[in-house]
Scaffold this motif. Sequence first.
Motif, PDB file in Angstrom:
ATOM      1  N   ILE A   1      -1.236  -0.793  -4.470  1.00  0.00           N
ATOM      2  CA  ILE A   1      -2.367  -0.108  -4.674  1.00  0.00           C
ATOM      3  C   ILE A   1      -1.759   1.333  -4.153  1.00  0.00           C
ATOM      4  O   ILE A   1      -0.742   1.243  -3.207  1.00  0.00           O
TER       5      ILE A   1
ATOM      6  N   ILE B   1      -6.999   4.382  -3.843  1.00  0.00           N
ATOM      7  CA  ILE B   1      -8.035   4.708  -2.590  1.00  0.00           C
ATOM      8  C   ILE B   1      -7.678   6.078  -2.353  1.00  0.00           C
ATOM      9  O   ILE B   1      -6.803   6.888  -2.211  1.00  0.00           O
TER      10      ILE B   1
ATOM     11  N   SER C   1      -2.442   4.204   7.028  1.00  0.00           N
ATOM     12  CA  SER C   1      -2.853   2.996   5.991  1.00  0.00           C
ATOM     13  C   SER C   1      -1.763   2.767   4.786  1.00  0.00           C
ATOM     14  O   SER C   1      -2.111   1.946   4.173  1.00  0.00           O
TER      15      SER C   1
ATOM     16  N   LYS D   1       0.768  -1.210   0.116  1.00  0.00           N
ATOM     17  CA  LYS D   1       0.010   0.023  -0.177  1.00  0.00           C
ATOM     18  C   LYS D   1       0.825   1.390   0.226  1.00  0.00           C
ATOM     19  O   LYS D   1       1.436   1.485   0.924  1.00  0.00           O
TER      20      LYS D   1
ATOM     21  N   ALA E   1     -14.795  13.279  -4.635  1.00  0.00           N
ATOM     22  CA  ALA E   1     -13.308  12.569  -4.931  1.00  0.00           C
ATOM     23  C   ALA E   1     -12.939  12.666  -6.392  1.00  0.00           C
ATOM     24  O   ALA E   1     -13.861  13.089  -7.354  1.00  0.00           O
ATOM     25  N   ASN E   2     -11.675  13.034  -6.960  1.00  0.00           N
ATOM     26  CA  ASN E   2     -11.382  12.927  -8.272  1.00  0.00           C
ATOM     27  C   ASN E   2     -11.793  11.503  -9.205  1.00  0.00           C
ATOM     28  O   ASN E   2     -12.117  10.654  -8.578  1.00  0.00           O
TER      29      ASN E   2
ATOM     30  N   VAL F   1     -10.574   7.838  -8.512  1.00  0.00           N
ATOM     31  CA  VAL F   1     -10.378   7.144  -7.151  1.00  0.00           C
ATOM     32  C   VAL F   1     -11.435   5.658  -7.507  1.00  0.00           C
ATOM     33  O   VAL F   1     -12.629   6.089  -7.852  1.00  0.00           O
ATOM     34  N   ASP F   2     -10.866   4.739  -7.333  1.00  0.00           N
ATOM     35  CA  ASP F   2     -11.835   3.486  -7.183  1.00  0.00           C
ATOM     36  C   ASP F   2     -12.652   3.561  -5.957  1.00  0.00           C
ATOM     37  O   ASP F   2     -13.853   3.249  -5.914  1.00  0.00           O
ATOM     38  N   ILE F   3     -12.014   3.819  -5.006  1.00  0.00           N
ATOM     39  CA  ILE F   3     -12.847   3.485  -3.561  1.00  0.00           C
ATOM     40  C   ILE F   3     -12.535   4.745  -2.602  1.00  0.00           C
ATOM     41  O   ILE F   3     -11.515   5.182  -2.198  1.00  0.00           O
ATOM     42  N   PRO F   4     -13.550   5.654  -2.729  1.00  0.00           N
ATOM     43  CA  PRO F   4     -13.473   6.836  -1.723  1.00  0.00           C
ATOM     44  C   PRO F   4     -14.104   6.451  -0.622  1.00  0.00           C
ATOM     45  O   PRO F   4     -14.907   5.919  -0.263  1.00  0.00           O
ATOM     46  N   ILE F   5     -13.145   7.014   0.468  1.00  0.00           N
ATOM     47  CA  ILE F   5     -13.480   6.995   1.905  1.00  0.00           C
ATOM     48  C   ILE F   5     -13.833   8.660   2.398  1.00  0.00           C
ATOM     49  O   ILE F   5     -12.892   9.258   2.407  1.00  0.00           O
ATOM     50  N   ALA F   6     -14.962   8.438   3.037  1.00  0.00           N
ATOM     51  CA  ALA F   6     -15.692   9.850   3.433  1.00  0.00           C
ATOM     52  C   ALA F   6     -15.457   9.895   5.104  1.00  0.00           C
ATOM     53  O   ALA F   6     -16.157   9.720   5.675  1.00  0.00           O
TER      54      ALA F   6
ATOM     55  N   ILE G   1      -8.783   8.895   0.578  1.00  0.00           N
ATOM     56  CA  ILE G   1      -9.441   9.300   2.009  1.00  0.00           C
ATOM     57  C   ILE G   1      -9.683  10.565   1.977  1.00  0.00           C
ATOM     58  O   ILE G   1      -8.660  11.567   2.086  1.00  0.00           O
TER      59      ILE G   1
ATOM     60  N   PHE H   1      -9.360  -2.676 -10.673  1.00  0.00           N
ATOM     61  CA  PHE H   1     -10.012  -2.021  -9.623  1.00  0.00           C
ATOM     62  C   PHE H   1      -9.592  -2.234  -8.371  1.00  0.00           C
ATOM     63  O   PHE H   1      -8.863  -3.224  -7.758  1.00  0.00           O
ATOM     64  N   GLY H   2      -9.544  -1.111  -7.669  1.00  0.00           N
ATOM     65  CA  GLY H   2      -9.054  -1.179  -6.185  1.00  0.00           C
ATOM     66  C   GLY H   2      -7.877  -0.581  -6.038  1.00  0.00           C
ATOM     67  O   GLY H   2      -7.336  -0.707  -5.066  1.00  0.00           O
TER      68      GLY H   2
END
Lengths: 172, 172, 172, 172
Positions: free
Chosen positions: A40, A69, A103, A8, A80-81, A84-89, A71, A65-66
């Motif tokens: 990733i 990430i 992380s 990561k 998110a731009n 970004v595959d996985i947006p964390i709010a 944050i 995919f994935g």
Amino acid sequence: MHHAVLKKIGVIGPNKSGCSKELYDFGIELGKRLSSPGRIIVCGGLGGFMEAVCKGMKQSANTFFGQTIGILPDAVTDYANAYVDIPIATGMGIARNSIIINSSDIIIAAGGGAGTLSELAFAWQQKKTVLCVTQFEGWANELAGKNIDDRGNGLFVPVNTIDEILKYLDNL
Amino acid sequence: MHHAVLKKIGVIGPNKSGCSKELYDFGIELGKRLSSPGRIIVCGGLGGFMEAVCKGMKQSANTFFGQTIGILPDAVTDYANAYVDIPIATGMGIARNSIIINSSDIIIAAGGGAGTLSELAFAWQQKKTVLCVTQFEGWANELAGKNIDDRGNGLFVPVNTIDEILKYLDNL
Amino acid sequence: MHHAVLKKIGVIGPNKSGCSKELYDFGIELGKRLSSPGRIIVCGGLGGFMEAVCKGMKQSANTFFGQTIGILPDAVTDYANAYVDIPIATGMGIARNSIIINSSDIIIAAGGGAGTLSELAFAWQQKKTVLCVTQFEGWANELAGKNIDDRGNGLFVPVNTIDEILKYLDNL
Amino acid sequence: MHHAVLKKIGVIGPNKSGCSKELYDFGIELGKRLSSPGRIIVCGGLGGFMEAVCKGMKQSANTFFGQTIGILPDAVTDYANAYVDIPIATGMGIARNSIIINSSDIIIAAGGGAGTLSELAFAWQQKKTVLCVTQFEGWANELAGKNIDDRGNGLFVPVNTIDEILKYLDNL
């Protein structure tokens, strides 16, 4: 792939307002060449350098995919731009910078103003290695090869090119 | 006293491990002389410089309850220094540094390693003035009078003595 | 796949200590059947029901990397369950529950003690729909079909079986 | 007074939109009678029941500075109610509810919708006693005398009047 095998990689650098055309292009190229099945990226999910690296990854031949990430500072994922595959709010505002660092196994920094500086400071506190790109003005270059305080030593590794970054990552 | 009249002064600097005898003594003297009916301090609530300034305040002739606020990293209040009147248990770890900055009207920084550096970076992002003490080694001195990035200008005011700090605060 | 098309499904329920054999088995089956190219799950990343659903997803025939996101309480990723693809180390303790809710489009709840209850309360505040499984004791069943306060209406949808959950998700 | 001797009392209940005239009046009276040299309150710092209790305290004959702490959701202190002595700007949104609970020795709850419910759930997880006022509709009354899950027992103490609250606090 199990998360213990996966690498990561934190990506920190300026948002849109602080990101030159040269740094954005470098970010796209970095993303393309970073892309590999075992990696990733974890970033702040917004524009500028973060967007460029996400975009490069998603444009690479072996994207999956994935890989990307984001944050986010907001309590919603809307900002998110697009890469970004996985947006964390998080809803935590600028305090979310600590989550990016926590992380990540290792971090790449380029350019950078105050936000990036707070992330570099957190990385040092958490004893994470940061590859500091030296070819752009900003805190990544400013602190490359320096020690922030006596708690660590040599964590901010100067790197000048994408080749050097990939070589360092391959040797881990 | 209403909180809009009250001046909330952030105090940032090294924890026990990074705080010299000289800086600790400076902190006690600073706390004693800062103490006045219209001022409270907001700090990280732990040892070193934070403890010294809290201690000085509580030793002053005109001390009052509520003068010393400690924004702690832990989810319990047990590790606050003995001079904190009001301990806040954030449970957020190092991300709590952002709350110290957000809750302060103006900030005093002295010495400082990576933790203090993250606070200086947050202060810049939130456009807060920081009085940076120049007589001790550390990030407060390193960044005194400098601009971190293009979003602000002149927020990190160099101060060399307690007299200069008090003069600045009195003129606000 | 772009994150706006992707459905991010929050999964909330008891940790190891509060998760019966029946609920764990239900979680595995739920994970297997939830697995589809357009869905990822966002959970607390620890044991019990969270682990069961992650495990089921990773055992499904069409599993893919990035399906299982774990929003962890710790500042390190070490304690994520073995089926989390992407561990996020918040370092925020139980306050991280708000991030699970903020990052989800819709939520599935089953069983549940105090931790799950805090998540249900956050979901209500953020006006997110929660599919509340009624066949296990706990707060998901307790609040199924009820309104927590006057700010919303009908957000906690009772569902009794995995078939009902899938039907609801397919109709979105 | 040292913070170990001081009793920090959490106050949780509805914001302006969910607070009846009766509950607001009860809050003012509660604040007035809670006021004593050894007690401060920790609340969410906004309107409704939080404001009422702060107001009552500041109207009491023996009020002192530092009695009323407001743990705010915003990154600025501007939206604190007018009776908060010490506003803390967390910038964490609704996740700040955990800080109110962590920072309190004991908690008083009255009325309450989803926000209060999240605080009750956090209090249970942190094994804090909550005095649950039973004379107003809401989650404080709903959960009075009940156990949320098997991790604790009897933490939610039913109280019907201010006399009962004061008696309980005096016996601590």
